[in-house]
Design a protein around this motif. Structure first.
Motif, PDB file in Angstrom:
ATOM      1  N   UNK A  35      -8.034 -17.824  44.770  1.00  0.00           N
ATOM      2  CA  UNK A  35      -7.179 -18.670  43.992  1.00  0.00           C
ATOM      3  C   UNK A  35      -5.705 -18.227  43.694  1.00  0.00           C
ATOM      4  N   UNK A  36      -5.731 -17.078  43.843  1.00  0.00           N
ATOM      5  CA  UNK A  36      -4.298 -16.131  43.863  1.00  0.00           C
ATOM      6  C   UNK A  36      -3.503 -16.176  45.382  1.00  0.00           C
ATOM      7  N   UNK A  37      -4.204 -16.889  46.551  1.00  0.00           N
ATOM      8  CA  UNK A  37      -3.397 -16.685  47.702  1.00  0.00           C
ATOM      9  C   UNK A  37      -3.768 -15.452  48.178  1.00  0.00           C
ATOM     10  N   UNK A  38      -4.499 -14.542  47.624  1.00  0.00           N
ATOM     11  CA  UNK A  38      -4.594 -12.831  48.498  1.00  0.00           C
ATOM     12  C   UNK A  38      -4.086 -12.264  47.331  1.00  0.00           C
ATOM     13  N   UNK A  39      -3.697 -12.417  46.283  1.00  0.00           N
ATOM     14  CA  UNK A  39      -2.663 -11.347  45.487  1.00  0.00           C
ATOM     15  C   UNK A  39      -3.922 -10.566  44.601  1.00  0.00           C
ATOM     16  N   UNK A  40      -5.011 -10.261  44.953  1.00  0.00           N
ATOM     17  CA  UNK A  40      -5.908  -9.463  44.066  1.00  0.00           C
ATOM     18  C   UNK A  40      -5.761  -8.216  44.874  1.00  0.00           C
ATOM     19  N   UNK A  41      -5.842  -7.174  44.166  1.00  0.00           N
ATOM     20  CA  UNK A  41      -5.980  -5.706  44.674  1.00  0.00           C
ATOM     21  C   UNK A  41      -7.150  -5.212  43.914  1.00  0.00           C
ATOM     22  N   UNK A  42      -8.251  -4.984  44.366  1.00  0.00           N
ATOM     23  CA  UNK A  42      -9.512  -4.424  43.618  1.00  0.00           C
ATOM     24  C   UNK A  42      -9.512  -2.881  43.639  1.00  0.00           C
ATOM     25  N   UNK A  43      -8.925  -2.426  42.661  1.00  0.00           N
ATOM     26  CA  UNK A  43      -9.066  -0.890  42.443  1.00  0.00           C
ATOM     27  C   UNK A  43     -10.540  -0.729  41.812  1.00  0.00           C
ATOM     28  N   UNK A  44     -11.206   0.269  42.465  1.00  0.00           N
ATOM     29  CA  UNK A  44     -12.574   0.693  41.788  1.00  0.00           C
ATOM     30  C   UNK A  44     -12.565   2.178  41.770  1.00  0.00           C
ATOM     31  N   UNK A  45     -13.470   2.480  40.790  1.00  0.00           N
ATOM     32  CA  UNK A  45     -14.081   3.841  40.679  1.00  0.00           C
ATOM     33  C   UNK A  45     -15.429   3.913  40.068  1.00  0.00           C
ATOM     34  N   UNK A  46     -15.890   5.204  39.897  1.00  0.00           N
ATOM     35  CA  UNK A  46     -17.456   5.163  39.354  1.00  0.00           C
ATOM     36  C   UNK A  46     -17.673   4.986  37.752  1.00  0.00           C
ATOM     37  N   UNK A  47     -16.552   5.702  37.141  1.00  0.00           N
ATOM     38  CA  UNK A  47     -16.713   5.515  35.689  1.00  0.00           C
ATOM     39  C   UNK A  47     -17.543   7.002  35.327  1.00  0.00           C
ATOM     40  N   UNK A  48     -16.970   7.618  34.309  1.00  0.00           N
ATOM     41  CA  UNK A  48     -17.321   8.840  33.939  1.00  0.00           C
ATOM     42  C   UNK A  48     -17.951   9.010  32.397  1.00  0.00           C
ATOM     43  N   UNK A  49     -17.682   7.951  31.724  1.00  0.00           N
ATOM     44  CA  UNK A  49     -18.190   8.002  30.210  1.00  0.00           C
ATOM     45  C   UNK A  49     -19.537   7.691  30.110  1.00  0.00           C
ATOM     46  N   UNK A  50     -20.312   8.392  29.469  1.00  0.00           N
ATOM     47  CA  UNK A  50     -21.725   7.952  28.955  1.00  0.00           C
ATOM     48  C   UNK A  50     -21.808   6.823  28.425  1.00  0.00           C
ATOM     49  N   UNK A  51     -20.963   6.430  27.341  1.00  0.00           N
ATOM     50  CA  UNK A  51     -21.138   5.488  26.693  1.00  0.00           C
ATOM     51  C   UNK A  51     -20.930   3.940  27.066  1.00  0.00           C
ATOM     52  N   UNK A  52     -20.227   4.114  28.334  1.00  0.00           N
ATOM     53  CA  UNK A  52     -19.782   2.724  29.114  1.00  0.00           C
ATOM     54  C   UNK A  52     -21.426   2.275  29.868  1.00  0.00           C
ATOM     55  N   UNK A  53     -21.988   3.712  30.546  1.00  0.00           N
ATOM     56  CA  UNK A  53     -23.035   3.406  31.166  1.00  0.00           C
ATOM     57  C   UNK A  53     -24.334   3.179  30.239  1.00  0.00           C
ATOM     58  N   UNK A  54     -24.207   3.749  28.935  1.00  0.00           N
ATOM     59  CA  UNK A  54     -25.269   3.344  27.921  1.00  0.00           C
ATOM     60  C   UNK A  54     -25.386   1.895  27.574  1.00  0.00           C
ATOM     61  N   UNK A  55     -24.147   1.363  27.450  1.00  0.00           N
ATOM     62  CA  UNK A  55     -23.938  -0.142  26.904  1.00  0.00           C
ATOM     63  C   UNK A  55     -24.249  -0.979  28.045  1.00  0.00           C
ATOM     64  N   UNK A  56     -24.194  -0.613  29.177  1.00  0.00           N
ATOM     65  CA  UNK A  56     -24.482  -1.639  30.438  1.00  0.00           C
ATOM     66  C   UNK A  56     -26.050  -1.211  31.165  1.00  0.00           C
ATOM     67  N   UNK A  57     -26.474  -0.274  30.606  1.00  0.00           N
ATOM     68  CA  UNK A  57     -27.797   0.072  31.126  1.00  0.00           C
ATOM     69  C   UNK A  57     -28.027   0.766  32.248  1.00  0.00           C
ATOM     70  N   UNK A  58     -26.853   1.296  32.603  1.00  0.00           N
ATOM     71  CA  UNK A  58     -26.689   1.787  34.222  1.00  0.00           C
ATOM     72  C   UNK A  58     -26.833   3.384  34.090  1.00  0.00           C
ATOM     73  N   UNK A  59     -27.358   3.974  35.145  1.00  0.00           N
ATOM     74  CA  UNK A  59     -27.569   5.485  34.974  1.00  0.00           C
ATOM     75  C   UNK A  59     -26.182   6.196  35.574  1.00  0.00           C
TER      76      UNK A  59
END
Length: 281
Positions: free
Chosen positions: A84-108
């Motif tokens: 929808x943006x005509x290719x203007x998205x850049x998907x920067x990604x990482x693993x996440x290192x905060x315990x609370x974020x993983x606790x809230x999403x039920x991920x290990x």
């Protein structure tokens, strides 16, 4: 070299003003960070709104914590925004290192790196039009960019740098020039080991605040609050660049290292910083 702006997360209602000013200026990209357990806008939703209010600048997650998300849904969301943006998205990604974020999403948190590798294998297939797997067919829409949106990986450990070469189009370094050079070289080495053609796209990020003392004080306070979880927020805020000379020096330093783009990340809420940073450039 391209220069982008990392957007502050303290007040989502101001982001349209930031985005429109950046789109009218010399900037290449709008970046937005990701957290779950924090008072920040969800980046894919927010960037979709900002993309609709702009016509030129790219929109970039820096970085999206992919292991916290459902893989098929993330692939569909990214493909939709890219299309929808005509290719203007850049998907920067990482693993996440905060315990609370993983606790809230039920991920290990212990398996976040392995999960991100598995997610990338699935998303690359889906973005190429292949079926999801047994019992499930392709998941559209087809991205604007063949093979999916541009993917950058952030991080500092060898696994993150290797992932940029194995799955990504490049690397995002949230580090000063004195540190970023070694990270860039390691990514280039992995890139060659995987037999990748050309060169990885290298993007640097540096924290800035430009304006009168209240603007700088606001940025420092918000940075300190964000980095409290590290136990060393003062060390993080010490690297904040607050003068035109400091910002120009950092940009020159990253250019000398071969960076393709520098993201000037702002924590202070004053959107007039867009115009001040444009003057610096």
């Amino acid at each position: 070299m391209n220069i982008g702006i990392g957007l502050p997360v303290g007040d989502p209602t101001t982001l349209l003003t930031w985005a429109r000013r950046a789109d009218a200026g010399p900037f290449s990209t709008l970046g937005l960070l990701d957290r779950i357990v924090y008072d920040n806008p969800e980046p894919l939703v927010a960037l979709a709104v900002l993309a609709g209010a702009t016509s030129r600048v790219r929109v970039q997650t820096e970085v999206l914590l992919a292991p916290l998300r459902d893989t098929a849904l993330l692939a569909k969301q990214a493909a939709t925004l890219d299309r929808m943006t005509g290719g203007r998205l850049v998907l920067g990604m990482g693993v996440g290192g905060r315990d609370d974020d993983h606790a809230a999403t039920g991920t290990d948190i212990r398996t976040r790196g392995r999960r991100l590798d598995e997610q990338m294998a699935v998303m690359r297939r889906l973005w190429s039009g292949e079926p999801y797997g047994e019992g499930a067919g392709p998941i559209g829409p087809t991205p604007a960019r063949p093979g999916g949106p541009e993917v950058l990986f952030g991080g500092f450990r060898p696994a993150a740098l290797e992932r940029a070469a194995r799955w990504g189009d490049g690397f995002l370094a949230a580090a000063p020039p004195s540190w970023a050079g070694g990270l860039f070289d390691t990514v280039r080495t992995f890139w060659k080991q995987y037999g990748r053609e050309g060169d990885p796209r290298l993007v640097a990020q540096v924290n800035v605040a430009l304006g009168p003392p209240p603007v700088v004080d606001d940025a420092r306070a918000r940075m300190r609050a964000y980095y409290t979880f590290t136990g060393t927020p003062d060390r993080m805020t010490a690297g904040l660049l607050t003068t035109p000379a400091q910002i120009r020096e950092a940009i020159t330093g990253f250019a000398d290292l071969g960076a393709d783009e520098v993201m000037l990340y702002c924590y202070g809420l004053d959107p007039s910083q867009v115009d001040r940073l444009a003057d610096v450039l």
